[in-house]
Scaffold this motif. Sequence first.
Motif, PDB file in Angstrom:
ATOM      1  N   LEU A 248       0.829  -1.213   0.000  1.00 48.23           N
ATOM      2  CA  LEU A 248       0.000   0.000   0.000  1.00 48.23           C
ATOM      3  C   LEU A 248       0.858   1.257   0.000  1.00 48.23           C
ATOM      4  N   ASN A 249       2.037   1.166   0.578  1.00 47.21           N
ATOM      5  CA  ASN A 249       2.935   2.307   0.583  1.00 47.21           C
ATOM      6  C   ASN A 249       3.554   2.584  -0.785  1.00 47.21           C
ATOM      7  N   MET A 250       3.197   1.762  -1.781  1.00 46.06           N
ATOM      8  CA  MET A 250       3.626   2.001  -3.168  1.00 46.06           C
ATOM      9  C   MET A 250       2.602   2.844  -3.936  1.00 46.06           C
ATOM     10  N   ILE A 251       1.421   3.084  -3.342  1.00 50.52           N
ATOM     11  CA  ILE A 251       0.375   3.824  -4.057  1.00 50.52           C
ATOM     12  C   ILE A 251       0.736   5.309  -4.105  1.00 50.52           C
ATOM     13  N   PRO A 252       0.843   5.888  -5.295  1.00 49.26           N
ATOM     14  CA  PRO A 252       1.131   7.330  -5.384  1.00 49.26           C
ATOM     15  C   PRO A 252      -0.077   8.149  -4.920  1.00 49.26           C
ATOM     16  N   LEU A 253       0.165   9.220  -4.209  1.00 50.38           N
ATOM     17  CA  LEU A 253      -0.920  10.114  -3.827  1.00 50.38           C
ATOM     18  C   LEU A 253      -1.567  10.742  -5.059  1.00 50.38           C
ATOM     19  N   ALA A 254      -0.827  10.829  -6.154  1.00 49.03           N
ATOM     20  CA  ALA A 254      -1.390  11.377  -7.395  1.00 49.03           C
ATOM     21  C   ALA A 254      -2.539  10.516  -7.910  1.00 49.03           C
ATOM     22  N   SER A 255      -2.445   9.193  -7.736  1.00 45.91           N
ATOM     23  CA  SER A 255      -3.532   8.298  -8.151  1.00 45.91           C
ATOM     24  C   SER A 255      -4.782   8.554  -7.324  1.00 45.91           C
ATOM     25  N   LEU A 256      -4.591   8.677  -6.025  1.00 43.61           N
ATOM     26  CA  LEU A 256      -5.727   8.941  -5.147  1.00 43.61           C
ATOM     27  C   LEU A 256      -6.301  10.333  -5.398  1.00 43.61           C
ATOM     28  N   ALA A 257      -5.424  11.285  -5.728  1.00 40.99           N
ATOM     29  CA  ALA A 257      -5.888  12.643  -6.021  1.00 40.99           C
ATOM     30  C   ALA A 257      -6.797  12.643  -7.245  1.00 40.99           C
ATOM     31  N   ALA A 258      -6.455  11.861  -8.260  1.00 41.74           N
ATOM     32  CA  ALA A 258      -7.277  11.792  -9.474  1.00 41.74           C
ATOM     33  C   ALA A 258      -8.665  11.245  -9.151  1.00 41.74           C
ATOM     34  N   ILE A 259      -8.724  10.218  -8.299  1.00 45.55           N
ATOM     35  CA  ILE A 259     -10.018   9.647  -7.898  1.00 45.55           C
ATOM     36  C   ILE A 259     -10.856  10.700  -7.177  1.00 45.55           C
ATOM     37  N   LEU A 260     -10.229  11.433  -6.266  1.00 49.76           N
ATOM     38  CA  LEU A 260     -10.953  12.433  -5.489  1.00 49.76           C
ATOM     39  C   LEU A 260     -11.351  13.641  -6.334  1.00 49.76           C
ATOM     40  N   LEU A 261     -10.584  13.953  -7.356  1.00 48.42           N
ATOM     41  CA  LEU A 261     -10.970  15.039  -8.263  1.00 48.42           C
ATOM     42  C   LEU A 261     -12.290  14.716  -8.962  1.00 48.42           C
ATOM     43  N   ILE A 262     -12.458  13.462  -9.347  1.00 46.04           N
ATOM     44  CA  ILE A 262     -13.711  13.045  -9.991  1.00 46.04           C
ATOM     45  C   ILE A 262     -14.855  13.072  -8.981  1.00 46.04           C
ATOM     46  N   VAL A 263     -14.599  12.606  -7.756  1.00 44.55           N
ATOM     47  CA  VAL A 263     -15.622  12.654  -6.700  1.00 44.55           C
ATOM     48  C   VAL A 263     -16.041  14.103  -6.449  1.00 44.55           C
ATOM     49  N   GLY A 264     -15.054  15.003  -6.374  1.00 42.12           N
ATOM     50  CA  GLY A 264     -15.349  16.411  -6.150  1.00 42.12           C
ATOM     51  C   GLY A 264     -16.171  17.017  -7.270  1.00 42.12           C
ATOM     52  N   TYR A 265     -15.843  16.662  -8.502  1.00 42.63           N
ATOM     53  CA  TYR A 265     -16.600  17.188  -9.647  1.00 42.63           C
ATOM     54  C   TYR A 265     -18.050  16.726  -9.617  1.00 42.63           C
ATOM     55  N   LYS A 266     -18.260  15.475  -9.239  1.00 40.64           N
ATOM     56  CA  LYS A 266     -19.628  14.957  -9.189  1.00 40.64           C
ATOM     57  C   LYS A 266     -20.467  15.658  -8.124  1.00 40.64           C
ATOM     58  N   LEU A 267     -19.814  16.157  -7.078  1.00 40.38           N
ATOM     59  CA  LEU A 267     -20.526  16.895  -6.031  1.00 40.38           C
ATOM     60  C   LEU A 267     -20.768  18.349  -6.409  1.00 40.38           C
ATOM     61  N   ALA A 268     -19.925  18.908  -7.260  1.00 38.42           N
ATOM     62  CA  ALA A 268     -19.978  20.345  -7.553  1.00 38.42           C
ATOM     63  C   ALA A 268     -20.057  20.607  -9.056  1.00 38.42           C
ATOM     64  N   LYS A 269     -20.957  19.928  -9.733  1.00 38.58           N
ATOM     65  CA  LYS A 269     -21.117  20.142 -11.171  1.00 38.58           C
ATOM     66  C   LYS A 269     -21.597  21.565 -11.446  1.00 38.58           C
ATOM     67  N   PRO A 270     -21.100  22.200 -12.501  1.00 34.91           N
ATOM     68  CA  PRO A 270     -21.539  23.569 -12.840  1.00 34.91           C
ATOM     69  C   PRO A 270     -23.054  23.686 -13.009  1.00 34.91           C
ATOM     70  N   ALA A 271     -23.695  22.619 -13.487  1.00 30.02           N
ATOM     71  CA  ALA A 271     -25.153  22.669 -13.693  1.00 30.02           C
ATOM     72  C   ALA A 271     -25.900  22.898 -12.390  1.00 30.02           C
ATOM     73  N   LEU A 272     -25.306  22.491 -11.268  1.00 30.72           N
ATOM     74  CA  LEU A 272     -25.969  22.660  -9.976  1.00 30.72           C
ATOM     75  C   LEU A 272     -26.088  24.143  -9.608  1.00 30.72           C
ATOM     76  N   PHE A 273     -25.037  24.924  -9.930  1.00 28.68           N
ATOM     77  CA  PHE A 273     -25.090  26.359  -9.652  1.00 28.68           C
ATOM     78  C   PHE A 273     -26.220  27.013 -10.445  1.00 28.68           C
ATOM     79  N   LYS A 274     -26.364  26.626 -11.697  1.00 32.06           N
ATOM     80  CA  LYS A 274     -27.441  27.163 -12.534  1.00 32.06           C
ATOM     81  C   LYS A 274     -28.810  26.772 -11.983  1.00 32.06           C
ATOM     82  N   GLN A 275     -28.915  25.518 -11.556  1.00 32.47           N
ATOM     83  CA  GLN A 275     -30.186  25.036 -11.009  1.00 32.47           C
ATOM     84  C   GLN A 275     -30.577  25.811  -9.758  1.00 32.47           C
ATOM     85  N   MET A 276     -29.628  26.026  -8.844  1.00 30.89           N
ATOM     86  CA  MET A 276     -29.934  26.739  -7.603  1.00 30.89           C
ATOM     87  C   MET A 276     -30.254  28.209  -7.885  1.00 30.89           C
ATOM     88  N   TYR A 277     -29.580  28.809  -8.863  1.00 31.05           N
ATOM     89  CA  TYR A 277     -29.854  30.196  -9.209  1.00 31.05           C
ATOM     90  C   TYR A 277     -31.269  30.349  -9.770  1.00 31.05           C
TER      91      TYR A 277
END
Length: 513
Positions: free
Chosen positions: A351-380
């Motif tokens: 497990l200590n061989m896993i790059p944090l960059a790999s985990l960062a990529a996974i979390l970037l996708i998770v973050g995008y799914k939570l904060a899609k630009p369409a949501l701002f338009k919908q709330m407005y």
Amino acid sequence: MFKEIKNDLPASIVVFFVALPLCLGIALASGAPLFSGIIAGIVGGIVVGIASGSTLGVSGPAAGLAVIVLTAIGSLGSWSAFLLAVVLAGVIQLILGFAKAGFIAYFFPYSVIKGMLTGIGLLIILKQIPHALGYDKDTEGDLEFFQLDGENTFSSITNAFEVFTDGAVLISVLSLIILIFWDTVLIKKHKLFQLIQGPIVVVLLGIMMNMLFQSGVINFSLGADQVVKLPVPDSFSGFLNQFTLPDFSAINQLKVWEVAFVMAIIASLETLLCVEATDKLDPDKRVTPTNRELKAQGLGNIVSGLLGGLPVTQVIVRSSANIAFGGKTKLSAILHGIFLLISAMTIADLLNMIPLASLAAILLIVGYKLAKPALFKQMYQLGWQQFLPFISTVIGILATDLLMGISIGMFFGIFNTLYHSYHNSYYMKDIISSEQGQKVHHFVLAEEVSFFNKASILQALNKIPGNSKVIIDFSNNKSIDFDVLEIIKNYESNAKTKNITVEKIDFIEPVTA
């Protein structure tokens, strides 16, 4: 429980890979032993997972408590005394659960919950950009805007672009391509790609590329701070020695009880907000019993404190990852805790061989799914009454921290409620009397009239012209503040000077002592 294992197993592996660096990072940010974060993750997954009524929520150490933990350890003077405070916090949460205090979750409006989800999504993205570029000075758990090392969210990103690592960037780019292609194309092609989720492939790719870097096949390298750092026990007894018992002799210290009470309240609030948010993300819209969740979290904190772990809450980052990657039942949360336990015992080196960059990529996708630009338009499009609490929560979370952001959003939500109350305390119907030709103003009071409505009612009554009649209608009213009654009484006396006739309908004189 096992009927959805084809979905829960791959989701649990994703959550495991997301939770692992978060457990370690939050422990670092809290000034606690690294293994305490792993213990909290294991307990949050297995103990809370079994006891909880939440089908998709995942519990573990929470970044929102990191600063509180850091301060508490220093003020209590020892780690073992702090563990006692964690146990006591769990007892308090159990009491809250049996007292049915879970209803407070329903007092948070939709706009604030949506803002919390979006703010966390943006925060995840901003915090993971440095890791994706190979700048890993900060820990995964450092989620506040102003960080313990003197930097802030945006300065970390700026510094990351100046000192990025080629190997980390290559892994991040390839990982993002795989995740996006997997999510938009492959998963629709064959059921195999639904079973083997993209993040699993990304983690395996990261390990493989790290090995290729180390062997010299690819002329890149990753530093020691750019990969997962899990404590490696040399034996089973060494593994057991990482557990710590609380100092029960400190139970008579007032400071221990103060820390326990603060942690219990904040952990409960974070949990209830995450429960509400997770239920909204649930495709099946199942409702979590909040009182049972408080009991489960209380049990989890008692066990975590007894074993030497950090306090636990339900955590939206892990919960949203669980939902985003196909989790269906609470088996996925339980399995992720089991995987944390097994990995800590057996494959820490791998497990200590896993790059944090790999985990960062996974979390970037998770973050995008939570904060899609369409949501701002919908709330407005829902109007300012929804958009203002939403956007203020988002900005508050990004600029301060989770709890402060929610507090700011709630302030605007309450302001909207009071504003509506101010303008909806009455309505006026004007008619012309057929008998005398006199204009009659029919002033109908709302069901609930509080002291906050004094100004609007007084202004409306004062606008009624002289030589007219006003009917003050109490027929719909169920509750009226004494201050408002005083205003009406004074107006009735003064109306004679303007030749205004006052009539009251269904008025009941208040009983006074």
